[in-house]
Design an enzyme around this catalytic site. Structure first.
Site, PDB file in Angstrom:
ATOM      1  N   GLU A  61       0.765  -1.341   0.023  1.00  0.00           N
ATOM      2  CA  GLU A  61       0.037  -0.339   0.352  1.00  0.00           C
ATOM      3  C   GLU A  61       1.031   1.135  -0.125  1.00  0.00           C
ATOM      4  OE1 GLU A  61      -3.029  -0.553  -0.784  1.00  0.00           O
ATOM      5  OE2 GLU A  61      -3.827  -1.663   0.037  1.00  0.00           O
TER       6      GLU A  61
ATOM      7  N   ARG B 204       0.688   3.551  -2.906  1.00  0.00           N
ATOM      8  CA  ARG B 204       0.237   4.738  -3.353  1.00  0.00           C
ATOM      9  C   ARG B 204       1.779   5.849  -3.178  1.00  0.00           C
ATOM     10  NH1 ARG B 204      -5.888   3.717   0.353  1.00  0.00           N
ATOM     11  NH2 ARG B 204      -5.751   2.150  -0.337  1.00  0.00           N
TER      12      ARG B 204
ATOM     13  N   ASP C 282      -5.030  -9.865  -7.750  1.00  0.00           N
ATOM     14  CA  ASP C 282      -5.830  -9.295  -9.300  1.00  0.00           C
ATOM     15  C   ASP C 282      -4.174  -8.062  -9.437  1.00  0.00           C
ATOM     16  OD1 ASP C 282      -5.302  -7.624  -6.478  1.00  0.00           O
ATOM     17  OD2 ASP C 282      -7.136  -6.238  -6.827  1.00  0.00           O
TER      18      ASP C 282
ATOM     19  N   GLU D 150     -12.072   0.783 -10.794  1.00  0.00           N
ATOM     20  CA  GLU D 150     -11.846  -0.004 -11.538  1.00  0.00           C
ATOM     21  C   GLU D 150     -12.872  -0.225 -12.743  1.00  0.00           C
ATOM     22  OE1 GLU D 150     -11.720  -1.118  -8.273  1.00  0.00           O
ATOM     23  OE2 GLU D 150      -9.553  -1.087  -8.247  1.00  0.00           O
TER      24      GLU D 150
ATOM     25  N   THR E 115      -0.370   0.808 -10.089  1.00  0.00           N
ATOM     26  CA  THR E 115      -2.485   0.256  -9.904  1.00  0.00           C
ATOM     27  C   THR E 115      -2.860   1.072  -8.990  1.00  0.00           C
ATOM     28  OG1 THR E 115      -3.537  -1.867  -9.285  1.00  0.00           O
ATOM     29  CG2 THR E 115      -1.219  -1.352  -8.122  1.00  0.00           C
TER      30      THR E 115
HETATM   31  C1  DMJ Z   1      -6.179   0.352  -4.792  1.00  0.00           C
HETATM   32  O1  DMJ Z   1      -5.577   1.187  -3.774  1.00  0.00           O
HETATM   33  C2  DMJ Z   1      -5.661   0.197  -5.919  1.00  0.00           C
HETATM   34  O2  DMJ Z   1      -6.359   0.315  -7.504  1.00  0.00           O
HETATM   35  C3  DMJ Z   1      -5.435  -1.257  -6.072  1.00  0.00           C
HETATM   36  O3  DMJ Z   1      -4.892  -2.172  -6.948  1.00  0.00           O
HETATM   37  C4  DMJ Z   1      -6.647  -1.721  -5.568  1.00  0.00           C
HETATM   38  N1  DMJ Z   1      -7.256  -1.324  -4.243  1.00  0.00           N
HETATM   39  C5  DMJ Z   1      -7.557   0.041  -4.230  1.00  0.00           C
HETATM   40  C6  DMJ Z   1      -8.783   0.436  -5.336  1.00  0.00           C
HETATM   41  O4  DMJ Z   1     -10.131  -0.198  -5.236  1.00  0.00           O
END
Ligand code: DMJ
Length: 672
Positions: free
Chosen positions: A303, A307, A436, A572, A661
């Site tokens: 995370e 981020r 995912d 998403e 992501t």
């Molecule tokens: C985000 O932190 C990122 O997109 C991650 O890959 C999946 N979860 C959240 C958003 O849903």
């Protein structure tokens, strides 16, 4: 000889004397004759005039002719502009209804579900300023791009367009801030070169490209609605949660996860892309003065990488401001202890102050998606710093997973042990939570590195074949293609909203030359993701849906279990809509995104500032606000919305950038 007229009963008698010619006097002669006669008579009169008189008359005629020509030309212009104006007015009037979204207050009085595709009748219409046409600023005020980033022009253009949105009485203030804004962020010389010659062993930076000469695309009204939504969210964060991780918009407070201003960092590049320079500058000051990583705090490696590290790196690339690179280096170094494990598969948690790392208390496993979705960021950090240790650590994880047994036609289990390096909990395969972004990062690393790392591509292609073979099914009654899960040989028709990243990723692969049937699959899957919103009472998707495999009277394709009916403002579907629109130009994807934005505004918007997750997407009269705004709503959801509504393919050009992501764009090392 005589013709007289006297008004009957008039005290005054008026006479007109007329000299008649012989034909008239005789009462003969038709029209032609009389015309010929008039011509002759005029000519006779003209001859009788003196030369001076004739010159004066000719001069007057010439003068009048010149005046006539001039006024005809200017009348034409006036007429043209009147015509255009009335066309503009008509257009604006047609577009106004969409802007009713500008300030909808949603909580605590949400709208009825059946109104969800219309406008908000109770909301006051706010006509935003006309979308400005972007113009270039004086060259001495332009920010210089980092040498490897050629897209700053686009960002500047956006920035300037948004500048024109501020009210007239703010002009002076705005101009002052342009100077300090631009003055504050530019240190290109310090920021663009890798600090070490070791970079030669790594991927070379992209060559400098000539400035793009294309005409900038003006911001449109839907994008303005996104800017308005962002500002509203930001207001809540600023008023009640400034410098903290997440806003709790209902209780007007905040929650901490890592204590690192998560929302602020996640939102930095969104502000840059949306052109919100005042907000950006304020946030930058916080990063410069208050963001400290030397803290005795446990952070989740994945995370904080996607981020914080991702957010700082992309903001560095967009702004050229070395502050963000310095901060990125700092957090990157502090995360490295996570890789000190017997298997080199990193631990999930790191204490960034103490330099220690550990797995969760109850297990020595890490999540597969987590250890395989930090690569884009660490690889980029190596490229920028010239220090290969970051890239080495994450590449090793990928190489290890590449040869690991326990996969099922390219599909990976959800856990991996940090001691043995083996997959654990074998037999469960999903494209949702915990797996995912493994699939997403296979493709994206391959793109980032210039499409040369064949193992990544192989693993990606094999995995998509695995998805097709084991996880695809069609629902009833609409026959929607969806991605289910496989647990020990049993298919489950369960699909997380998280899986909706997949259509976008498939489309990105197809755009990069992979199988055309990936695009076909992307098209069917994005329709399914859209239906996960459209078939629900609030028009918002739940966290998880179950698809009906058998037609039952009165049942839709999508079923929702009580425990799954929350919505966390996730990105998403909007993310995939953005890719689909970029690659197909089909406006329906923009329209679907627009519906989703309206429903976020209806059911999740908190009047005093911010948006909130909700507990029940099936109850429009009480969606049960959860009192939390996730950082990815600003980092991802609104950013993808803004990009989806844009027709400017150079606004984060997908041949030059790859999104991590968490929606933070990082440069492709060798652009196509
Ligand atoms: C985000 O932190 C990122 O997109 C991650 O890959 C999946 N979860 C959240 C958003 O849903």
């Amino acid at each position: 000889m005589y013709s007289g007229a006297a008004a009957a009963g008039s005290p005054r008698r008026d006479f007109i004397s007329v000299t008649l010619g012989p034909e008239e006097a005789a009462g003969v002669g038709g029209y032609n004759n009389s015309k010929a006669w008039r011509r002759r008579s005029c000519w006779r009169k003209w001859k009788q005039l003196s030369r001076l008189q004739r010159s004066v008359i000719l001069f007057l005629f010439a003068f009048l002719a010149v005046c006539g020509v001039i006024s005809y030309t200017s009348m034409g212009e006036t007429w043209k502009s009147i015509t255009n104006k009335s066309l503009d007015d008509q257009r604006t009037e047609q577009e106004i209804p969409r802007l009713k979204l500008a300030n909808p207050a949603v909580l605590p009085a949400p709208q009825k579900a059946d109104a969800k595709h219309g406008d908000y009748p109770e909301l006051s219409l706010q006509k935003p300023p006309k979308p400005p046409h972007v113009r270039r600023g004086p060259s001495n005020l332009q920010i210089k791009a980092p040498r490897r980033d050629t897209r700053l022009k686009t960002r500047h253009d956006t920035m300037r367009a948004v500048e024109e949105l501020v009210e007239a009485d703010k002009v002076e203030k705005t101009e002052k801030s342009i100077i300090s804004w631009r003055g504050a962020v530019i240190e290109p010389d310090q920021s663009t070169e890798p600090s070490s010659s070791k970079i030669t062993e790594l991927e070379k930076p992209s060559p400098v490209e000539p400035e793009d000469q294309k005409e900038p695309v003006p911001i449109n009204e839907r994008q303005l609605a996104v800017i308005e939504a962002f500002r509203h969210a930001w207001k809540g964060y600023k008023d009640f949660a400034w410098g903290h991780d997440e806003l709790k918009p209902l209780s007007k407070s905040y929650s901490e996860w890592f204590g690192l201003g998560l929302t602020l960092i996640d939102a930095l590049d969104t502000m840059w892309i949306l052109g919100l320079k005042e907000e950006f500058e304020e946030a930058r000051k916080w990063v410069a003065n208050d963001l400290v990583f030397d803290k005795n705090v446990d952070v989740n490696l994945f995370e904080s990488t996607i981020r914080i590290l991702g957010g700082l790196l992309s903001t560095y690339h967009l702004s050229g401001d070395s502050l963000f690179l310095e901060k990125a280096k700092d957090i990157g170094n502090r995360l490295m202890p996570a890789f000190k494990t017997p298997s080199k598969i990193p631990y999930s948690d790191v204490n960034i102050g103490r330099g220690t790392a550990h797995p969760p208390r109850w297990t020595s496993d890490s999540t597969v998606a987590e250890v395989t979705s930090i690569q884009l960021e660490f690889r980029e950090l190596s490229r920028l710093t010239g220090d290969e240790k970051f890239q080495k650590a994450v590449d090793e994880v990928m190489k290890h997973v590449h040869i690991l047994s326990g996969k099922n036609d390219g599909l990976v289990p959800m856990f991996i042990n940090t001691n043995s390096g083996q997959f654990t909990h074998l037999g469960v395969y999903t494209l949702g939570a915990r797996a995912d972004s493994y699939y997403e990062y296979l493709l994206k690393q391959w793109i980032q590195g210039g499409k040369k790392e064949n193992e990544l591509l192989e693993d990606y292609m094999r995995a998509i074949e695995g998805v097709k073979k084991h996880l695809l099914q069609r629902s009833e009654p609409k026959k929607l293609t969806f991605v289910g899960e496989l647990a020990h040989g049993h298919f489950s028709a369960k699909m997380d909203h998280l899986v909706c990243f997949l259509p976008g990723t498939l489309a990105l692969g197809a755009h990069n030359g992979l199988a055309a049937d990936h695009m076909k699959l992307a098209e069917t899957l994005i329709e399914t993701c859209y239906q996960m919103y459209a078939q629900v009472e609030t028009g918002l998707s739940p966290e998880i849906v179950h698809f009906n495999l058998h037609a039952q009277k009165g049942h839709k394709d999508v079923e929702i279990k009580p425990a799954d009916r929350h919505n966390l403002l996730r990105p998403e579907t909007v993310e995939s809509l953005f890719y689909m629109y970029r690659f197909t130009g089909d406006k329906k994807y923009q329209d679907w995104g627009w519906e989703i934005l309206q429903n976020f505004n209806r059911y999740t918007r908190v009047p005093t500032g911010g948006y909130t997750s909700i507990n029940n997407v099936q109850n429009p009269s009480n969606p049960e606000p959860r009192d939390k705004m996730e950082s990815f709503f600003l980092g991802e959801t609104l950013k993808y919305m803004f990009l989806l509504f844009s027709d400017d393919i150079d606004l984060i050009n997908l041949d030059k950038y790859v999104f991590n992501t968490e929606a933070h764009p990082l440069p492709i090392w060798v652009p196509a």
